[in-house]
Design a protein around this motif. Structure first.
Motif, PDB file in Angstrom:
ATOM      1  N   PHE A   1       0.878  -1.170   0.000  1.00  0.00           N
ATOM      2  CA  PHE A   1       0.000   0.000   0.000  1.00  0.00           C
ATOM      3  C   PHE A   1       0.917   1.221   0.000  1.00  0.00           C
ATOM      4  CE2 PHE A   1      -2.945   3.016   2.226  1.00  0.00           C
ATOM      5  CZ  PHE A   1      -3.905   3.067   1.230  1.00  0.00           C
ATOM      6  N   LEU A   2       1.164   1.781  -1.190  1.00  0.00           N
ATOM      7  CA  LEU A   2       2.183   2.806  -1.356  1.00  0.00           C
ATOM      8  C   LEU A   2       1.956   4.001  -0.434  1.00  0.00           C
ATOM      9  CD1 LEU A   2       4.652   3.933  -2.870  1.00  0.00           C
ATOM     10  CD2 LEU A   2       3.070   4.849  -4.583  1.00  0.00           C
ATOM     11  N   ARG A   3       0.707   4.427  -0.291  1.00  0.00           N
ATOM     12  CA  ARG A   3       0.437   5.623   0.526  1.00  0.00           C
ATOM     13  C   ARG A   3       0.858   5.398   1.973  1.00  0.00           C
ATOM     14  NH1 ARG A   3      -5.786   6.077  -1.489  1.00  0.00           N
ATOM     15  NH2 ARG A   3      -5.366   4.962  -3.427  1.00  0.00           N
ATOM     16  N   GLY A   4       0.608   4.203   2.470  1.00  0.00           N
ATOM     17  CA  GLY A   4       1.029   3.896   3.830  1.00  0.00           C
ATOM     18  C   GLY A   4       2.528   3.739   3.944  1.00  0.00           C
ATOM     19  N   ILE A   5       3.153   3.138   2.918  1.00  0.00           N
ATOM     20  CA  ILE A   5       4.603   2.949   2.941  1.00  0.00           C
ATOM     21  C   ILE A   5       5.317   4.297   2.934  1.00  0.00           C
ATOM     22  CG2 ILE A   5       6.557   2.084   1.586  1.00  0.00           C
ATOM     23  CD1 ILE A   5       4.706  -0.220   0.690  1.00  0.00           C
ATOM     24  N   VAL A   6       4.819   5.251   2.133  1.00  0.00           N
ATOM     25  CA  VAL A   6       5.417   6.586   2.103  1.00  0.00           C
ATOM     26  C   VAL A   6       5.318   7.240   3.472  1.00  0.00           C
ATOM     27  CG1 VAL A   6       5.204   8.910   1.131  1.00  0.00           C
ATOM     28  CG2 VAL A   6       5.034   6.913  -0.361  1.00  0.00           C
ATOM     29  N   ALA A   7       4.149   7.097   4.118  1.00  0.00           N
ATOM     30  CA  ALA A   7       3.964   7.706   5.437  1.00  0.00           C
ATOM     31  C   ALA A   7       4.805   7.019   6.505  1.00  0.00           C
ATOM     32  CB  ALA A   7       2.486   7.655   5.816  1.00  0.00           C
ATOM     33  N   GLU A   8       4.951   5.692   6.396  1.00  0.00           N
ATOM     34  CA  GLU A   8       5.636   4.936   7.439  1.00  0.00           C
ATOM     35  C   GLU A   8       7.148   4.905   7.264  1.00  0.00           C
ATOM     36  OE1 GLU A   8       5.355   0.501   9.521  1.00  0.00           O
ATOM     37  OE2 GLU A   8       4.622   0.795   7.473  1.00  0.00           O
ATOM     38  N   LEU A   9       7.609   4.693   6.029  1.00  0.00           N
ATOM     39  CA  LEU A   9       9.031   4.447   5.802  1.00  0.00           C
ATOM     40  C   LEU A   9       9.722   5.533   4.989  1.00  0.00           C
ATOM     41  CD1 LEU A   9       8.831   0.640   4.892  1.00  0.00           C
ATOM     42  CD2 LEU A   9       9.241   1.657   7.130  1.00  0.00           C
ATOM     43  N   GLY A  10       8.950   6.472   4.471  1.00  0.00           N
ATOM     44  CA  GLY A  10       9.527   7.476   3.592  1.00  0.00           C
ATOM     45  C   GLY A  10      10.368   8.510   4.319  1.00  0.00           C
ATOM     46  N   TYR A  11      11.220   9.167   3.529  1.00  0.00           N
ATOM     47  CA  TYR A  11      12.023  10.251   4.066  1.00  0.00           C
ATOM     48  C   TYR A  11      11.134  11.465   4.351  1.00  0.00           C
ATOM     49  CZ  TYR A  11      15.789   7.467   1.984  1.00  0.00           C
ATOM     50  OH  TYR A  11      16.639   6.451   1.649  1.00  0.00           O
ATOM     51  N   ARG A  12      11.746  12.487   4.962  1.00  0.00           N
ATOM     52  CA  ARG A  12      11.022  13.741   5.145  1.00  0.00           C
ATOM     53  C   ARG A  12      10.606  14.249   3.767  1.00  0.00           C
ATOM     54  NH1 ARG A  12      14.185  17.622   8.905  1.00  0.00           N
ATOM     55  NH2 ARG A  12      13.905  15.768  10.206  1.00  0.00           N
ATOM     56  N   ARG A  13       9.371  14.609   3.622  1.00  0.00           N
ATOM     57  CA  ARG A  13       8.816  14.881   2.300  1.00  0.00           C
ATOM     58  C   ARG A  13       8.363  16.337   2.158  1.00  0.00           C
ATOM     59  NH1 ARG A  13       5.246  11.759   5.293  1.00  0.00           N
ATOM     60  NH2 ARG A  13       3.324  12.862   5.846  1.00  0.00           N
ATOM     61  N   THR A  14       8.208  16.728   0.912  1.00  0.00           N
ATOM     62  CA  THR A  14       7.625  18.024   0.573  1.00  0.00           C
ATOM     63  C   THR A  14       6.250  17.775  -0.019  1.00  0.00           C
ATOM     64  OG1 THR A  14       9.779  19.042   0.156  1.00  0.00           O
ATOM     65  CG2 THR A  14       7.854  20.088  -0.837  1.00  0.00           C
ATOM     66  N   GLU A  15       5.253  18.471   0.492  1.00  0.00           N
ATOM     67  CA  GLU A  15       3.882  18.325   0.008  1.00  0.00           C
ATOM     68  C   GLU A  15       3.491  19.572  -0.781  1.00  0.00           C
ATOM     69  OE1 GLU A  15       1.286  17.408   3.261  1.00  0.00           O
ATOM     70  OE2 GLU A  15       2.451  15.644   3.896  1.00  0.00           O
ATOM     71  N   ILE A  16       3.045  19.356  -2.016  1.00  0.00           N
ATOM     72  CA  ILE A  16       2.649  20.459  -2.886  1.00  0.00           C
ATOM     73  C   ILE A  16       1.150  20.344  -3.144  1.00  0.00           C
ATOM     74  CG2 ILE A  16       2.956  21.542  -5.143  1.00  0.00           C
ATOM     75  CD1 ILE A  16       5.788  20.530  -5.184  1.00  0.00           C
ATOM     76  N   PRO A  17       0.365  21.353  -2.758  1.00  0.00           N
ATOM     77  CA  PRO A  17      -1.089  21.280  -2.966  1.00  0.00           C
ATOM     78  C   PRO A  17      -1.452  21.501  -4.437  1.00  0.00           C
ATOM     79  CG  PRO A  17      -0.485  23.391  -1.993  1.00  0.00           C
ATOM     80  CD  PRO A  17       0.776  22.574  -2.049  1.00  0.00           C
ATOM     81  N   TYR A  18      -2.545  20.889  -4.855  1.00  0.00           N
ATOM     82  CA  TYR A  18      -3.035  21.090  -6.216  1.00  0.00           C
ATOM     83  C   TYR A  18      -4.531  20.826  -6.260  1.00  0.00           C
ATOM     84  CZ  TYR A  18      -3.308  16.007  -7.023  1.00  0.00           C
ATOM     85  OH  TYR A  18      -3.636  14.674  -6.958  1.00  0.00           O
ATOM     86  N   THR A  19      -5.162  21.299  -7.298  1.00  0.00           N
ATOM     87  CA  THR A  19      -6.584  21.046  -7.537  1.00  0.00           C
ATOM     88  C   THR A  19      -6.711  19.923  -8.552  1.00  0.00           C
ATOM     89  OG1 THR A  19      -7.209  23.333  -7.074  1.00  0.00           O
ATOM     90  CG2 THR A  19      -8.760  22.015  -8.358  1.00  0.00           C
ATOM     91  N   GLN A  20      -7.433  18.891  -8.180  1.00  0.00           N
ATOM     92  CA  GLN A  20      -7.572  17.737  -9.073  1.00  0.00           C
ATOM     93  C   GLN A  20      -8.582  18.058 -10.171  1.00  0.00           C
ATOM     94  OE1 GLN A  20      -9.806  14.229  -7.774  1.00  0.00           O
ATOM     95  NE2 GLN A  20      -8.092  12.964  -8.424  1.00  0.00           N
ATOM     96  N   PRO A  21      -8.148  18.018 -11.447  1.00  0.00           N
ATOM     97  CA  PRO A  21      -9.090  18.288 -12.543  1.00  0.00           C
ATOM     98  C   PRO A  21      -9.968  17.080 -12.849  1.00  0.00           C
ATOM     99  CG  PRO A  21      -6.916  17.831 -13.417  1.00  0.00           C
ATOM    100  CD  PRO A  21      -6.776  17.798 -11.919  1.00  0.00           C
ATOM    101  N   LYS A  22     -10.909  17.280 -13.758  1.00  0.00           N
ATOM    102  CA  LYS A  22     -11.738  16.171 -14.206  1.00  0.00           C
ATOM    103  C   LYS A  22     -10.936  15.276 -15.140  1.00  0.00           C
ATOM    104  CE  LYS A  22     -16.258  18.446 -13.975  1.00  0.00           C
ATOM    105  NZ  LYS A  22     -17.476  18.821 -14.747  1.00  0.00           N
ATOM    106  N   ARG A  23     -11.430  14.051 -15.284  1.00  0.00           N
ATOM    107  CA  ARG A  23     -10.828  13.157 -16.270  1.00  0.00           C
ATOM    108  C   ARG A  23     -10.915  13.795 -17.658  1.00  0.00           C
ATOM    109  NH1 ARG A  23     -10.151   7.571 -15.491  1.00  0.00           N
ATOM    110  NH2 ARG A  23     -10.510   7.347 -17.712  1.00  0.00           N
TER     111      ARG A  23
END
Length: 320
Positions: A178-200
């Motif tokens: 589960f990549l999202r959990g692995i990033v949160a659990e084992l990942g390095y200090r991260r940078t989060e960039i906000p964005y607006t999700q467009p439509k398909r």
């Protein structure tokens, strides 16, 4: 020149793969001309002409690679496996439907060059379904409170990952990652960039109740213990209350033998309530057991049917 790998999972995206490849190549030629790149499409057994479109791209450009899975291995295994096959100095995972904006890539690369080994996109709003965005927000807040790992809200996996973190992913022995959990659990200090999700851009979403439930339960069973703890505590409280009520009924019946009818209604209500609670917690326990079973079986992440434009190099299966 540093190399950027772009991993693009596909499932029935025949209308999107050609425009996305063009948009990515234009992005690199215009804003990231100091970098070389590879585009890695992994197709999860599409039933439309997605594979024909990808083969066309691979014939035109040797920088475009493809992996065709033998069957659909789910929404988590396929992109994770493709990330293990990338060989860039950094790897970017993005969706094929343009809901992960191409214009975010230069911002990811800039933050990476400033020293961030993981740079992720975090949705602050969505132009898709407001209801789904709101429900996901509730889910993320709930899982964040229940998990011992600080989960990332409104994060889909869209982001840039340094090759050092890709090596961490390759070292894991997890057939249901589960990549999202692995990033949160084992990942390095991260940078989060906000964005607006467009439509398909085109096509229809492949998410349904089952896939969303599967994602929620994988996260819940992998990173929380609260479900089992609630079952233990609730069972203990119910047992104590049942014993107390039983003793109270016995005493009242002995004191007012002729005037106190015990009746069947309280007994039936209590039995039905406790029975429904037991069934619920048995199902919850089953979800944990299913998660354990999938990990114990040590199945490969995917089985490849074909790969295109890859050199003769070892594959990283993700499972020893």
């Amino acid at each position: 020149m540093k190399k950027i790998s772009i991993v693009i999972p596909c499932y029935n995206e025949e209308e999107n793969v050609l425009p996305l490849a063009k948009a990515l190549r234009d992005c690199f030629s215009a804003e990231l001309s100091d970098y070389c790149y590879e585009l890695l499409f992994i197709d999860n057994d599409s039933h439309d002409r997605t594979r024909d479109r990808i083969r066309e791209l691979c014939r035109e450009d040797p920088k475009i690679k493809a992996i065709f899975n033998a069957k659909n291995f789910g929404q988590f295994n396929s992109p994770y496996y493709a990330m293990l096959q990338s060989d860039g100095d950094a790897t970017i995972l993005m969706a094929a439907d343009f809901q992960d904006p191409v214009e975010m890539i230069p911002r990811f690369v800039h933050a990476w060059e400033e020293g961030s080994r993981i740079v992720i996109g975090v949705k602050i709003r969505s132009r898709e379904s407001r209801l789904m965005y709101w429900l996901r927000g509730i889910y993320y807040r709930a899982i964040k409170r229940m998990s011992s790992v600080d989960q990332i809200s409104q994060f889909t996996g869209f982001g840039l990952y340094d090759q050092s973190f890709i090596r961490v992913m390759r070292s894991l022995d997890d057939p249901t990652p589960f990549l999202r959990g692995i990033v949160a659990e084992l990942g390095y200090r991260r940078t989060e960039i906000p964005y607006t999700q467009p439509k398909r851009r085109a096509g229809t979403t492949h998410n349904n109740f089952y896939t969303l439930y599967d994602a929620a339960m994988l996260s819940f069973t992998s990173y929380t213990k609260v479900g089992l703890r609630i079952a233990v505590f609730f069972g203990g409280v119910c047992s104590a209350l049942s014993m107390l009520i039983g003793m109270l009924y016995l005493v009242m019946k002995l004191i007012w033998w002729d005037r106190f009818p015990a009746g069947m209604a309280p007994m039936l209500i209590g039995m039905l309530f406790l029975g429904s609670v037991q069934i619920f917690f048995i199902g919850l326990l089953g979800e944990y057991i299913l998660s354990i079973n999938q990990r114990v079986m040590k199945r490969p992440l995917v089985v490849e049917e074909e790969r295109i434009n890859f050199p003769d190099a070892p594959k990283y299966s993700g499972v020893d």
